[in-house]
Scaffold this motif. Structure first.
Motif, PDB file in Angstrom:
ATOM      1  N   ARG A  46       0.856  -1.174   0.000  1.00 21.58           N
ATOM      2  CA  ARG A  46       0.000   0.000   0.000  1.00 21.58           C
ATOM      3  C   ARG A  46       0.897   1.229   0.000  1.00 21.58           C
ATOM      4  O   ARG A  46       1.895   1.265   0.698  1.00 21.58           O
ATOM      5  CB  ARG A  46      -0.889   0.011   1.234  1.00 21.58           C
ATOM      6  N   ALA A  47       0.527   2.191  -0.764  1.00 23.42           N
ATOM      7  CA  ALA A  47       1.331   3.405  -0.848  1.00 23.42           C
ATOM      8  C   ALA A  47       1.219   4.202   0.446  1.00 23.42           C
ATOM      9  O   ALA A  47       0.206   4.159   1.129  1.00 23.42           O
ATOM     10  CB  ALA A  47       0.863   4.260  -2.019  1.00 23.42           C
ATOM     11  N   VAL A  48       2.283   4.911   0.780  1.00 24.15           N
ATOM     12  CA  VAL A  48       2.261   5.794   1.936  1.00 24.15           C
ATOM     13  C   VAL A  48       1.350   6.964   1.585  1.00 24.15           C
ATOM     14  O   VAL A  48       1.480   7.549   0.514  1.00 24.15           O
ATOM     15  CB  VAL A  48       3.687   6.295   2.263  1.00 24.15           C
ATOM     16  N   PRO A  49       0.399   7.309   2.457  1.00 25.26           N
ATOM     17  CA  PRO A  49      -0.534   8.390   2.122  1.00 25.26           C
ATOM     18  C   PRO A  49       0.177   9.724   1.921  1.00 25.26           C
ATOM     19  O   PRO A  49       1.101  10.065   2.648  1.00 25.26           O
ATOM     20  CB  PRO A  49      -1.452   8.471   3.341  1.00 25.26           C
ATOM     21  N   LEU A  98      -2.487  15.591   9.085  1.00 24.62           N
ATOM     22  CA  LEU A  98      -2.987  15.444   7.718  1.00 24.62           C
ATOM     23  C   LEU A  98      -2.204  16.259   6.697  1.00 24.62           C
ATOM     24  O   LEU A  98      -2.287  16.001   5.506  1.00 24.62           O
ATOM     25  CB  LEU A  98      -4.455  15.870   7.666  1.00 24.62           C
ATOM     26  N   GLY A  99      -1.474  17.261   7.160  1.00 19.71           N
ATOM     27  CA  GLY A  99      -0.818  18.186   6.241  1.00 19.71           C
ATOM     28  C   GLY A  99       0.684  18.053   6.199  1.00 19.71           C
ATOM     29  O   GLY A  99       1.278  17.137   6.751  1.00 19.71           O
ATOM     30  N   ARG A 100       1.295  19.004   5.534  1.00 22.77           N
ATOM     31  CA  ARG A 100       2.749  19.071   5.390  1.00 22.77           C
ATOM     32  C   ARG A 100       3.324  19.998   6.447  1.00 22.77           C
ATOM     33  O   ARG A 100       2.610  20.754   7.090  1.00 22.77           O
ATOM     34  CB  ARG A 100       3.112  19.607   4.012  1.00 22.77           C
ATOM     35  N   PHE A 101       4.656  19.947   6.598  1.00 21.88           N
ATOM     36  CA  PHE A 101       5.320  20.831   7.551  1.00 21.88           C
ATOM     37  C   PHE A 101       5.116  22.296   7.184  1.00 21.88           C
ATOM     38  O   PHE A 101       5.036  23.157   8.050  1.00 21.88           O
ATOM     39  CB  PHE A 101       6.829  20.528   7.618  1.00 21.88           C
ATOM     40  N   VAL A 102       5.011  22.587   5.895  1.00 26.25           N
ATOM     41  CA  VAL A 102       4.857  23.975   5.455  1.00 26.25           C
ATOM     42  C   VAL A 102       3.528  24.561   5.914  1.00 26.25           C
ATOM     43  O   VAL A 102       3.409  25.772   6.076  1.00 26.25           O
ATOM     44  CB  VAL A 102       4.910  24.077   3.913  1.00 26.25           C
ATOM     45  N   ALA A 103       2.541  23.727   6.143  1.00 26.49           N
ATOM     46  CA  ALA A 103       1.221  24.205   6.540  1.00 26.49           C
ATOM     47  C   ALA A 103       1.133  24.516   8.030  1.00 26.49           C
ATOM     48  O   ALA A 103       0.203  25.196   8.457  1.00 26.49           O
ATOM     49  CB  ALA A 103       0.164  23.167   6.179  1.00 26.49           C
ATOM     50  N   ALA A 143       1.916  22.303  18.618  1.00 25.62           N
ATOM     51  CA  ALA A 143       0.918  21.256  18.389  1.00 25.62           C
ATOM     52  C   ALA A 143       0.865  20.862  16.917  1.00 25.62           C
ATOM     53  O   ALA A 143       0.823  19.673  16.579  1.00 25.62           O
ATOM     54  CB  ALA A 143      -0.448  21.722  18.866  1.00 25.62           C
ATOM     55  N   ALA A 144       0.869  21.852  16.024  1.00 27.68           N
ATOM     56  CA  ALA A 144       0.822  21.555  14.584  1.00 27.68           C
ATOM     57  C   ALA A 144       2.076  20.823  14.129  1.00 27.68           C
ATOM     58  O   ALA A 144       2.013  19.848  13.375  1.00 27.68           O
ATOM     59  CB  ALA A 144       0.633  22.842  13.788  1.00 27.68           C
ATOM     60  N   LEU A 145       3.243  21.269  14.601  1.00 29.62           N
ATOM     61  CA  LEU A 145       4.497  20.601  14.224  1.00 29.62           C
ATOM     62  C   LEU A 145       4.589  19.197  14.816  1.00 29.62           C
ATOM     63  O   LEU A 145       5.079  18.273  14.165  1.00 29.62           O
ATOM     64  CB  LEU A 145       5.692  21.444  14.659  1.00 29.62           C
ATOM     65  N   LEU A 146       4.131  19.038  16.036  1.00 30.87           N
ATOM     66  CA  LEU A 146       4.149  17.710  16.665  1.00 30.87           C
ATOM     67  C   LEU A 146       3.226  16.742  15.933  1.00 30.87           C
ATOM     68  O   LEU A 146       3.579  15.585  15.713  1.00 30.87           O
ATOM     69  CB  LEU A 146       3.750  17.828  18.135  1.00 30.87           C
ATOM     70  N   GLY A 147       2.057  17.224  15.526  1.00 34.18           N
ATOM     71  CA  GLY A 147       1.147  16.383  14.749  1.00 34.18           C
ATOM     72  C   GLY A 147       1.753  15.967  13.421  1.00 34.18           C
ATOM     73  O   GLY A 147       1.668  14.807  13.014  1.00 34.18           O
ATOM     74  N   THR A 148       2.400  16.901  12.738  1.00 37.29           N
ATOM     75  CA  THR A 148       3.018  16.591  11.447  1.00 37.29           C
ATOM     76  C   THR A 148       4.179  15.624  11.618  1.00 37.29           C
ATOM     77  O   THR A 148       4.313  14.660  10.857  1.00 37.29           O
ATOM     78  CB  THR A 148       3.502  17.887  10.772  1.00 37.29           C
ATOM     79  N   ALA A 149       5.021  15.849  12.615  1.00 33.17           N
ATOM     80  CA  ALA A 149       6.165  14.955  12.848  1.00 33.17           C
ATOM     81  C   ALA A 149       5.691  13.552  13.230  1.00 33.17           C
ATOM     82  O   ALA A 149       6.254  12.555  12.764  1.00 33.17           O
ATOM     83  CB  ALA A 149       7.062  15.531  13.939  1.00 33.17           C
ATOM     84  N   THR A 150       4.657  13.470  14.036  1.00 32.57           N
ATOM     85  CA  THR A 150       4.116  12.162  14.420  1.00 32.57           C
ATOM     86  C   THR A 150       3.609  11.406  13.200  1.00 32.57           C
ATOM     87  O   THR A 150       3.877  10.213  13.047  1.00 32.57           O
ATOM     88  CB  THR A 150       2.986  12.338  15.447  1.00 32.57           C
ATOM     89  N   ALA A 151       2.873  12.094  12.344  1.00 34.50           N
ATOM     90  CA  ALA A 151       2.360  11.444  11.133  1.00 34.50           C
ATOM     91  C   ALA A 151       3.487  10.974  10.235  1.00 34.50           C
ATOM     92  O   ALA A 151       3.444   9.858   9.707  1.00 34.50           O
ATOM     93  CB  ALA A 151       1.445  12.403  10.372  1.00 34.50           C
ATOM     94  N   ARG A 152       4.522  11.791  10.054  1.00 34.24           N
ATOM     95  CA  ARG A 152       5.638  11.393   9.194  1.00 34.24           C
ATOM     96  C   ARG A 152       6.353  10.171   9.745  1.00 34.24           C
ATOM     97  O   ARG A 152       6.740   9.275   9.010  1.00 34.24           O
ATOM     98  CB  ARG A 152       6.638  12.533   9.016  1.00 34.24           C
ATOM     99  N   LEU A 154       5.066   7.831  11.763  1.00 33.51           N
ATOM    100  CA  LEU A 154       4.178   6.672  11.626  1.00 33.51           C
ATOM    101  C   LEU A 154       4.118   6.177  10.189  1.00 33.51           C
ATOM    102  O   LEU A 154       4.132   4.963   9.935  1.00 33.51           O
ATOM    103  CB  LEU A 154       2.780   7.014  12.131  1.00 33.51           C
ATOM    104  N   TYR A 155       4.058   7.097   9.222  1.00 23.41           N
ATOM    105  CA  TYR A 155       4.022   6.692   7.814  1.00 23.41           C
ATOM    106  C   TYR A 155       5.337   6.059   7.389  1.00 23.41           C
ATOM    107  O   TYR A 155       5.350   5.073   6.649  1.00 23.41           O
ATOM    108  CB  TYR A 155       3.717   7.886   6.912  1.00 23.41           C
ATOM    109  N   ALA A 156       6.448   6.615   7.840  1.00 25.57           N
ATOM    110  CA  ALA A 156       7.754   6.042   7.479  1.00 25.57           C
ATOM    111  C   ALA A 156       7.919   4.659   8.101  1.00 25.57           C
ATOM    112  O   ALA A 156       8.441   3.743   7.463  1.00 25.57           O
ATOM    113  CB  ALA A 156       8.879   6.966   7.940  1.00 25.57           C
TER     114      ALA A 156
END
Length: 170
Positions: A46-49, A98-103, A143-152, A154-156
């Protein structure tokens, strides 16, 4: 989990049969039995989202923070801005996943602006309180950066597990 069996033959056994043929050593008289090796096979790669587009994240941040602040206003809970800040930080973390670090900076800024615009006095004016607003901005950005880092992470990790075979030894 799906497990499958595979017949493992040595190169010597394959060479005896000749090129293009494959026979099972068990069929002969006193030869060694065939070894069955069980390996885990995933149901497909399955592709990484992909993260969502930044404008979509910012739209969700503005509407989500507007709904949260309006809800707290209707409940009469805006006199305690720490509760609204905690809810907006949770929203920023979820949108960060759900988003990128830039967001992340834009997400934090939008959440702060709606918190500042509706939750502090005088209502309807953007103001800067040097003792309060830098802390709010830092909390929302973290909070936004922690959410993005956590997602990255988990996906990796999920992608790494999909690419490496499972031997059962580790």
């Amino acid at each position: 989990m799906t497990w499958t069996g595979a017949v493992v033959l040595s190169l010597d056994e394959l060479a005896e049969d000749g090129p293009g043929t494959l026979s099972c050593p068990e069929s002969g008289g006193g030869e060694e039995p065939t070894v069955m090796e069980w390996r885990y096979i995933a149901k497909g790669a399955r592709a990484v989202p992909e993260p969502m587009a930044t404008p979509l994240i910012w739209t969700a941040a503005s509407w989500g923070s507007f709904v949260l602040v309006s809800t707290f206003d209707l409940l009469g809970a805006l006199d305690r801005t720490s509760l609204a800040l905690a809810a907006l930080s949770l929203l920023a973390a979820v949108l960060g996943m759900l988003g990128r670090f830039v967001a992340a900076p834009g997400t934090a800024l939008l959440c702060w602006a709606l918190l500042n615009f509706f939750a502090t006095h005088p209502t309807g004016e953007i103001s800067w309180a040097g003792h309060r607003d830098p802390g709010w901005m830092a909390c929302l950005l973290a909070a936004a950066l922690l959410g993005t880092a956590t997602a990255r992470v988990l996906y990796a990790r999920a992608a790494y597990r999909r690419l490496t075979p499972y031997d059962g030894a580790a």
